[in-house]
Structures are given as structure tokens and as C-alpha cells.
Design an enzyme around this catalytic site. Structure first.
Site, PDB file in Angstrom:
ATOM      1  N   HIS A 173     -33.953  21.004  65.397  1.00  0.00           N
ATOM      2  CA  HIS A 173     -34.782  20.015  65.839  1.00  0.00           C
ATOM      3  C   HIS A 173     -35.886  20.871  66.813  1.00  0.00           C
ATOM      4  O   HIS A 173     -37.137  20.100  66.941  1.00  0.00           O
ATOM      5  CB  HIS A 173     -34.088  19.409  67.262  1.00  0.00           C
ATOM      6  CG  HIS A 173     -32.847  18.310  66.604  1.00  0.00           C
ATOM      7  ND1 HIS A 173     -31.822  18.645  66.011  1.00  0.00           N
ATOM      8  CD2 HIS A 173     -33.070  17.077  66.168  1.00  0.00           C
ATOM      9  CE1 HIS A 173     -31.110  17.622  65.813  1.00  0.00           C
ATOM     10  NE2 HIS A 173     -31.730  16.647  65.798  1.00  0.00           N
ATOM     11  N   ASP A 243     -34.213  14.455  56.749  1.00  0.00           N
ATOM     12  CA  ASP A 243     -33.959  14.502  57.926  1.00  0.00           C
ATOM     13  C   ASP A 243     -35.421  14.123  58.687  1.00  0.00           C
ATOM     14  O   ASP A 243     -36.066  14.224  58.030  1.00  0.00           O
ATOM     15  CB  ASP A 243     -33.518  15.733  58.466  1.00  0.00           C
ATOM     16  CG  ASP A 243     -32.509  15.455  59.701  1.00  0.00           C
ATOM     17  OD1 ASP A 243     -32.470  14.397  60.430  1.00  0.00           O
ATOM     18  OD2 ASP A 243     -31.629  16.396  60.126  1.00  0.00           O
TER      19      ASP A 243
END
Length: 334
Positions: A173, A243
Site C-alpha cells: 500500500h 489490486d
């Protein structure tokens, strides 16, 4: 439906969002905690999304359990994946939790929870307690049970994060992790291989991780991983999601439009681009108009309301059992 998944700013649709949902390149909507106030509001939101889109659209959320559960108040708190192996009758509980998670979402007209995590090991910052175990057999055993519950409810399964995110410490992330190992096929990826061969995975989500021994691109933008390995060698026939392409681990692929185009060219069918409205608009302005007809297979299989679900004896029994075992497990941890 198109390949791009959007997100929303709040608990109700605004005018711009209604317009974006009608774009032919949009095929899905992912919801977050900021989109949730209570059960009634969520049902109204999903109804308004489907009306605004004016055509079939998928609605999804990350609701796997543990620390990744976007809707909590008025939903059953699902235990973290790590806990089931430590519970008495853990396999039964994993199956029941998978059913409960899926059924409660479907009652709110949500098609997908992006689950389960098939990564092994608890050391990675991005994974931790989201893993079912730190060895292949445990992950396969308990993820199989969890997916059986999801499928009993009528929800498609999404394995993540191919070919394995658990061995890198960094969180994709916030940074671009590298896994330097040269034995991935025999280690983490063997879990994905087993579940593909078992035919229990409807969709796959690759990792924003670079595996330099095999390829210099992150798996999420790599034709080697998505076409050669996943499709050709492993024979995976389902939908491949990227993702979130707004994550730091994806920025090595360029700007928003470039990331989307590279992910599509690499073999992704559907693209998540979240938490940046301008990036979504830029991608929509530059993506070719394409259709992903097989994505319709991920739509929820049954239609029922929250009232229908909560009046069912199975829901009451399973909810009580899952909550009791979860509480017992938490007490042992403290």
C-alpha cells in the site's frame, strides 16, 4: 460491463458519481467504511447504485474479517483468518464464517467480498493475521473451508495475492516490495496452484510485488505472471482483478491511465482504481471501450433481503456460534 471499478466519496451518490457509473468502461464499484453508516443506509445505497448504472454492475467490498472488515456496526464481526486454526472445530467455524460474511453482504445487494487471502505467514505488514497459517497445508485446508461457506451462500471467491505476498515485510500500500526468492513455485505459489486445480477459485487478485528472479515487473502488471504462469501453466479460467492501482506498489507502472493500460495488457480483466477521483476520470478518458462479459459470472447467485436473512434459523445459529468462538479466542489472546 467494462473493466474499471470505481469508488464513492460518501454514504450517498453525488451527481458526478451517478454520471460516472453510466460510463461504458465501468464494470464495478468497491465500497469502503466511509460509505457505510448503517444497514438501512447501505441497502439504499446499493439500490441507488444499480439504478444509476442503468445496466448490470458488480458491487464489492473487502470484508474478509479481522482487521479488514469495512462494515462492522450491525454486521457480525468476522474473526481474523489466523484464528481458526487455534479454535476448537476451527474448520467448521471457518466454513460458517465464510457463509455468514457472504450472506450478510448479499442481503445488502453486494456481490463480492474480495476473499480469501491465500498468502502464507504472518510477518508481512500488509498480511499479518489475514493469513490462515504459516504453512501451505494449513492455508489450503482453512481457505478451502472458508470458500465452501462463501459458495454455499452464493458468493464467488477471489484468491489473493497471487503468486504470494506473505514473504515480503514491506506493505505494498505504501511501497514497492521485492521478493528475492527463487523457489516461489514450490513455496507460496503452491497454495494458489492447489486451489486452481481444485476448481474453487472464481477470481484472482495478483500482488503489487516484484519477484526479480522471475520478472522485473510487479505481478499485477506482468504478462509473465498473469499470462504465461497463471493462464497458460496453471490453466486459470476465472476473472483476474488488479489490486488497487492507486497503491504505491503500482506507481512503478506510470500514471493512472498507464497503470490501467499496462494491467490490461498484462492480463488483468478488471481494474481497481480507488481513493482518487481524478485518477479514475483520467483512466476513463483514456481507456478503450471494452466489454468483459465473463465478469457477469461473479454476480451473487441469490437474492434475499436483510429481513429474510435475519428471520432464518441458520443465520441466528451460525452468528451465535461464530461470535462465541471469536470471543473465546480473543480472551485467550489477552
Amino acid at each position: 460491463m467494462g473493466p474499471l471499478w470505481l469508488d464513492l466519496e460518501g454514504c450517498e451518490l453525488d451527481a458526478e458519481e451517478r454520471e460516472l457509473l453510466q460510463h461504458p468502461s465501468v464494470g464495478g464499484l468497491i465500497l469502503f467504511a466511509r460509505n457505510y453508516h448503517d444497514s438501512r443506509q447501505l441497502a439504499a445505497l446499493t439500490e441507488s447504485v444499480r439504478k444509476a448504472a442503468k445496466r448490470p454492475i458488480l458491487i464489492g467490498v473487502d470484508q474478509e474479517g479481522g482487521r479488514v472488515q469495512r462494515f462492522r456496526e450491525q454486521f457480525t464481526i468476522i474473526p481474523p483468518a489466523q484464528s481458526y486454526v487455534q479454535m476448537e472445530d476451527g474448520l467448521t467455524l471457518a466454513k460458517e464464517a465464510g457463509w455468514l460474511m457472504a450472506a450478510e453482504l448479499m442481503a445488502h445487494d453486494i456481490d463480492l467480498s474480495f476473499a480469501p487471502v491465500l498468502d502464507r505467514g504472518f510477518d508481512c505488514k500488509a498480511i499479518g493475521s489475514r493469513a490462515f497459517g504459516d504453512d501451505n497445508d494449513t492455508v489450503i485446508q482453512f481457505s478451502t473451508a472458508f470458500m465452501a461457506g462463501m459458495k454455499d451462500a452464493g458468493m464467488a471467491t477471489t484468491g489473493k495475492h497471487f503468486p504470494g505476498h506473505g514473504a515480503v515485510l514491506a506493505d505494498s500500500h505504501f511501497e514497492s516490495p521485492k521478493d528475492e526468492r527463487d523457489n516461489l513455485f514450490e513455496q507460496d505459489m503452491a497454495i494458489f496452484t492447489a486451489q486452481i486445480q481444485a476448481g474453487v477459485l472464481d477470481a484472482m487478485m495478483p500482488a503489487h510485488v516484484i519477484y526479480p528472479h522471475y520478472d522485473d515487473l510487479p505481478a499485477s502488471g506482468s504478462p509473465y505472471w498473469l499470462k504465461k504462469v497463471l493462464r497458460e501453466q496453471l490453466g486459470f479460467k476465472g476473472i483476474v482483478f488488479s489490486d488497487d492501482l492507486s497503491m504505491e506498489g503500482a506507481t512503478v507502472m506510470g500514471g493512472p491511465a498507464e497503470r490501467c493500460q499496462q494491467a490490461l495488457a498484462a492480463g488483468c480483466d478488471m481494474l481497481l482504481l480507488c481513493n482518487n477521483r481524478q485518477s479514475s476520470i483520467e483512466a476513463l478518458d483514456n481507456l478503450p471501450i471494452i466489454d468483459v462479459p465473463k465478469a457477469a459470472s461473479l454476480a451473487k447467485k441469490h437474492q434475499f433481503s436483510v429481513r429474510d436473512l435475519q428471520s432464518a434459523e441458520k443465520w441466528r445459529d451460525v452468528k451465535k456460534r461464530v461470535e462465541q468462538r471469536h470471543a473465546e479466542w480473543q480472551e485467550k489472546q489477552s
